[in-house]
Design a protein around this motif. Structure first.
Motif, PDB file in Angstrom:
ATOM      1  N   LEU A 125       0.837  -1.192   0.000  1.00  0.00           N
ATOM      2  CA  LEU A 125       0.000   0.000   0.000  1.00  0.00           C
ATOM      3  C   LEU A 125       0.873   1.244   0.000  1.00  0.00           C
ATOM      4  O   LEU A 125       1.800   1.360   0.802  1.00  0.00           O
ATOM      5  CB  LEU A 125      -0.903   0.000   1.240  1.00  0.00           C
ATOM      6  CG  LEU A 125      -1.832   1.196   1.426  1.00  0.00           C
ATOM      7  CD1 LEU A 125      -2.839   1.292   0.281  1.00  0.00           C
ATOM      8  CD2 LEU A 125      -2.553   1.087   2.763  1.00  0.00           C
ATOM      9  N   GLU A 126       0.578   2.166  -0.905  1.00  0.00           N
ATOM     10  CA  GLU A 126       1.222   3.466  -0.907  1.00  0.00           C
ATOM     11  C   GLU A 126       0.167   4.516  -0.562  1.00  0.00           C
ATOM     12  O   GLU A 126      -0.830   4.664  -1.274  1.00  0.00           O
ATOM     13  CB  GLU A 126       1.847   3.791  -2.261  1.00  0.00           C
ATOM     14  CG  GLU A 126       2.574   5.112  -2.238  1.00  0.00           C
ATOM     15  CD  GLU A 126       3.328   5.408  -3.523  1.00  0.00           C
ATOM     16  OE1 GLU A 126       3.571   6.591  -3.784  1.00  0.00           O
ATOM     17  OE2 GLU A 126       3.671   4.456  -4.251  1.00  0.00           O
ATOM     18  N   VAL A 127       0.382   5.189   0.555  1.00  0.00           N
ATOM     19  CA  VAL A 127      -0.534   6.225   1.022  1.00  0.00           C
ATOM     20  C   VAL A 127       0.016   7.561   0.542  1.00  0.00           C
ATOM     21  O   VAL A 127       1.159   7.910   0.832  1.00  0.00           O
ATOM     22  CB  VAL A 127      -0.654   6.211   2.558  1.00  0.00           C
ATOM     23  CG1 VAL A 127      -1.625   7.285   3.028  1.00  0.00           C
ATOM     24  CG2 VAL A 127      -1.091   4.829   3.038  1.00  0.00           C
ATOM     25  N   VAL A 128      -0.816   8.313  -0.184  1.00  0.00           N
ATOM     26  CA  VAL A 128      -0.384   9.570  -0.780  1.00  0.00           C
ATOM     27  C   VAL A 128      -1.219  10.713  -0.230  1.00  0.00           C
ATOM     28  O   VAL A 128      -2.447  10.668  -0.261  1.00  0.00           O
ATOM     29  CB  VAL A 128      -0.522   9.518  -2.319  1.00  0.00           C
ATOM     30  CG1 VAL A 128      -0.156  10.852  -2.949  1.00  0.00           C
ATOM     31  CG2 VAL A 128       0.324   8.393  -2.897  1.00  0.00           C
ATOM     32  N   LEU A 131       4.286  18.005   6.668  1.00  0.00           N
ATOM     33  CA  LEU A 131       3.202  17.367   5.924  1.00  0.00           C
ATOM     34  C   LEU A 131       3.374  15.848   5.886  1.00  0.00           C
ATOM     35  O   LEU A 131       2.399  15.108   5.979  1.00  0.00           O
ATOM     36  CB  LEU A 131       3.108  17.965   4.526  1.00  0.00           C
ATOM     37  CG  LEU A 131       2.681  19.438   4.569  1.00  0.00           C
ATOM     38  CD1 LEU A 131       2.921  20.092   3.225  1.00  0.00           C
ATOM     39  CD2 LEU A 131       1.237  19.590   4.999  1.00  0.00           C
ATOM     40  N   ASP A 132       4.618  15.384   5.791  1.00  0.00           N
ATOM     41  CA  ASP A 132       4.887  13.943   5.894  1.00  0.00           C
ATOM     42  C   ASP A 132       4.443  13.432   7.269  1.00  0.00           C
ATOM     43  O   ASP A 132       3.821  12.372   7.381  1.00  0.00           O
ATOM     44  CB  ASP A 132       6.374  13.642   5.708  1.00  0.00           C
ATOM     45  CG  ASP A 132       6.843  13.757   4.270  1.00  0.00           C
ATOM     46  OD1 ASP A 132       6.011  13.686   3.351  1.00  0.00           O
ATOM     47  OD2 ASP A 132       8.069  13.922   4.070  1.00  0.00           O
ATOM     48  N   ARG A 137       3.657   8.959   1.822  1.00  0.00           N
ATOM     49  CA  ARG A 137       4.355  10.072   1.184  1.00  0.00           C
ATOM     50  C   ARG A 137       3.425  11.268   1.023  1.00  0.00           C
ATOM     51  O   ARG A 137       2.285  11.117   0.596  1.00  0.00           O
ATOM     52  CB  ARG A 137       4.866   9.661  -0.188  1.00  0.00           C
ATOM     53  CG  ARG A 137       5.919   8.585  -0.142  1.00  0.00           C
ATOM     54  CD  ARG A 137       6.561   8.409  -1.509  1.00  0.00           C
ATOM     55  NE  ARG A 137       7.632   7.433  -1.425  1.00  0.00           N
ATOM     56  CZ  ARG A 137       7.492   6.151  -1.693  1.00  0.00           C
ATOM     57  NH1 ARG A 137       6.328   5.685  -2.044  1.00  0.00           N
ATOM     58  NH2 ARG A 137       8.507   5.333  -1.602  1.00  0.00           N
ATOM     59  N   ALA A 138       3.948  12.444   1.318  1.00  0.00           N
ATOM     60  CA  ALA A 138       3.244  13.691   1.021  1.00  0.00           C
ATOM     61  C   ALA A 138       3.940  14.307  -0.188  1.00  0.00           C
ATOM     62  O   ALA A 138       5.170  14.329  -0.260  1.00  0.00           O
ATOM     63  CB  ALA A 138       3.288  14.633   2.213  1.00  0.00           C
ATOM     64  N   HIS A 139       3.148  14.777  -1.142  1.00  0.00           N
ATOM     65  CA  HIS A 139       3.691  15.356  -2.363  1.00  0.00           C
ATOM     66  C   HIS A 139       3.098  16.739  -2.590  1.00  0.00           C
ATOM     67  O   HIS A 139       1.900  16.946  -2.362  1.00  0.00           O
ATOM     68  CB  HIS A 139       3.337  14.489  -3.580  1.00  0.00           C
ATOM     69  CG  HIS A 139       3.919  13.123  -3.554  1.00  0.00           C
ATOM     70  ND1 HIS A 139       5.191  12.847  -3.985  1.00  0.00           N
ATOM     71  CD2 HIS A 139       3.406  11.940  -3.139  1.00  0.00           C
ATOM     72  CE1 HIS A 139       5.428  11.551  -3.850  1.00  0.00           C
ATOM     73  NE2 HIS A 139       4.358  10.980  -3.331  1.00  0.00           N
TER      74      HIS A 139
END
Length: 167
Positions: free
Chosen positions: A36-39, A67-68, A92-94
């Motif tokens: 799982l990638e949480v964005v 934010l991360d 990850r926060a982008h």
């Protein structure tokens, strides 16, 4: 589609809709035997005044770290209410527009999961603009998750939720 373990990408924004999407994505990743990638996506112009004033005033790196941290805190809070699914979770926060960030993150995904609505100004819209953009343009299947009308603890063993009659 990924050639390795299946990849599920989920968008979170600190809202209850993000929490519901995260719970569903975690279960889907476990069901698929994947990761799982949480964005979490953010852009300064999309922040409310209160959110903007609550951010660190230092360098961009400090803002990114905060934010991360917030995205990780949301994941930790939600995962504390879930059984251990044995899923590898990356957070990850982008910076960027949420739709664009999620579409880029989903480029090699097997599934993209988004909440029905987010924390934007038009919370009564049938489907939020980010969810709609993802449904229309994602390179993989998209699962749009509504917020349950009853708390997860009220779910029965068969998966149906208990409903109470209203007078």
């Amino acid at each position: 589609m990924s050639e390795q373990m299946p990849l599920v990408v989920v968008g979170v924004d600190g809202s209850e809709h993000g929490d519901a999407a995260l719970r569903t994505a975690l279960r889907e990743a476990a069901r698929l035997g994947g990761r799982l990638e949480v964005v979490s996506a953010w852009e300064r112009r999309g922040l409310t005044l209160a959110e903007y004033l609550d951010l660190p005033l230092g360098e961009e790196g400090e803002l990114q770290a905060e934010l991360d941290r917030r995205a990780r805190a949301q994941v930790d809070r939600v995962m504390a209410t879930e059984p251990d699914h044995g899923v590898d979770v990356q957070v990850r926060a982008h910076a960027g527009h949420p739709t664009e960030v999620l579409l880029e993150a989903a480029r090699d995904a097997d599934l993209l999961v988004v909440g029905h609505r987010g924390r934007g100004a038009f919370r009564s819209v049938a489907l939020g603009s980010v969810g709609l953009g993802c449904v229309l343009h994602a390179p993989c299947p998209v699962l749009v998750v509504p917020v349950p009308t009853t708390p997860p603890a009220a779910a029965t063993a068969g998966g149906a939720t208990a409903r109470t009659a209203r007078a």
